[in-house]
Design an enzyme around this catalytic site. Structure first.
Site, mmCIF file in Angstrom:
data_model
loop_
_atom_site.group_PDB
_atom_site.id
_atom_site.type_symbol
_atom_site.label_atom_id
_atom_site.label_comp_id
_atom_site.label_asym_id
_atom_site.label_seq_id
_atom_site.Cartn_x
_atom_site.Cartn_y
_atom_site.Cartn_z
ATOM 1 N N TYR A 71 0.923 -1.333 -0.139
ATOM 2 C CA TYR A 71 0.108 -0.058 -0.055
ATOM 3 C C TYR A 71 0.854 1.176 0.090
ATOM 4 C CZ TYR A 71 -3.719 -3.186 1.211
ATOM 5 O OH TYR A 71 -4.502 -4.427 0.851
ATOM 6 N N HIS A 126 -8.616 1.488 -6.185
ATOM 7 C CA HIS A 126 -7.834 0.536 -5.156
ATOM 8 C C HIS A 126 -6.580 1.070 -5.382
ATOM 9 C CE1 HIS A 126 -11.379 -1.787 -4.382
ATOM 10 N NE2 HIS A 126 -11.720 -1.739 -5.892
HETATM 11 O O1 CA2 Z 1 -5.772 -1.863 -2.787
HETATM 12 C C1 CA2 Z 1 -7.000 -1.272 -2.293
HETATM 13 O O2 CA2 Z 1 -6.968 -0.322 -1.973
HETATM 14 C C2 CA2 Z 1 -7.711 -2.133 -1.202
HETATM 15 O O3 CA2 Z 1 -9.169 -1.686 -1.503
HETATM 16 C C3 CA2 Z 1 -7.424 -2.352 0.080
HETATM 17 C C4 CA2 Z 1 -8.032 -3.064 1.083
HETATM 18 C C5 CA2 Z 1 -8.262 -4.683 0.302
HETATM 19 O O4 CA2 Z 1 -9.024 -5.287 1.202
HETATM 20 C C6 CA2 Z 1 -8.548 -4.537 -0.907
HETATM 21 O O5 CA2 Z 1 -8.507 -5.905 -1.502
HETATM 22 C C7 CA2 Z 1 -7.890 -3.565 -1.994
HETATM 23 C C8 CA2 Z 1 -7.453 -3.149 2.156
HETATM 24 C C9 CA2 Z 1 -7.395 -2.185 3.285
HETATM 25 C C10 CA2 Z 1 -6.441 -1.995 4.430
HETATM 26 O O6 CA2 Z 1 -5.301 -1.153 4.036
HETATM 27 C C11 CA2 Z 1 -4.288 -1.436 4.882
HETATM 28 C C12 CA2 Z 1 -3.171 -0.620 4.861
HETATM 29 C C13 CA2 Z 1 -2.158 -0.679 5.706
HETATM 30 C C14 CA2 Z 1 -2.007 -1.607 6.392
HETATM 31 C C15 CA2 Z 1 -3.175 -2.467 6.722
HETATM 32 C C16 CA2 Z 1 -4.302 -2.538 6.111
#
Ligand code: CA2
Length: 154
Positions: free
Chosen positions: A28, A105
């Site tokens: 991310y 995303h």
């Molecule tokens: O890629 C994306 O933006 C997602 O929407 C992010 C979601 C995931 O479940 C989707 O499949 C794709 C997860 C968000 C959680 O974000 C975090 C960021 C840093 C640390 C932990 C979680």
């Protein structure tokens, strides 16, 4: 100019996106939710739009925010987080308010686990930006505002 009503977008970030920048930087990146919200506000301001931002780990809070947008926003930028892959009710809220939607995303969900390949939101969104990191939110804002301002939009 097309009468678009209010020049305001709703930015919705779903569950766990408050953790952005704290871990999993290989997936991310290192930017935070505050960086996302600033990126979106700046991109929108460049087109004369303001932004109301909401992030919640609770589905009902997100749905209420989407319903509220019906009266005073002209479009929605949403990263539903994991609800992308599970939530019919979030999808129903988006289709119910009948505002143009951009789905974002940060990661390339198409290249990750198979359970991330399906989005309940995809076919109620007119703009899709996937795997472009936080700058992808700005791309989504620009595309969504072009759509909102398009004279041919019904
Ligand atoms: O890629 C994306 O933006 C997602 O929407 C992010 C979601 C995931 O479940 C989707 O499949 C794709 C997860 C968000 C959680 O974000 C975090 C960021 C840093 C640390 C932990 C979680």
């Amino acid at each position: 100019m097309t009468d678009i009503g209010t020049r305001r977008l709703l930015l919705v970030n779903g569950p766990n996106l408050n953790l952005l920048g704290t871990r999993e930087p290989e997936i991310y990146g290192t930017e935070t939710l505050a960086d996302v919200e600033r990126t979106v506000a700046e991109a929108a301001a460049g087109h004369g739009f303001e932004v109301r931002a909401v992030q919640s780990n609770h589905e009902g809070v997100l749905i209420d925010a989407i319903h509220d947008a019906r009266t005073d926003c002209s479009g929605i930028v949403i990263n539903p987080g994991g609800l992308t892959h599970t939530s019919v009710v979030l999808r129903d809220a988006l289709s119910g308010v009948a505002l143009p939607v951009a789905e974002v995303h940060i990661s390339d969900v198409r290249a990750r686990e198979s359970f991330r390949h399906h989005s309940y939101v995809a076919d109620v969104a007119s703009v899709h930006v996937v795997g472009a990191g936080v700058p992808g939110y700005a791309q989504a804002v620009t595309a969504l505002i072009e759509l909102i301002l398009s004279p041919t939009r019904c």
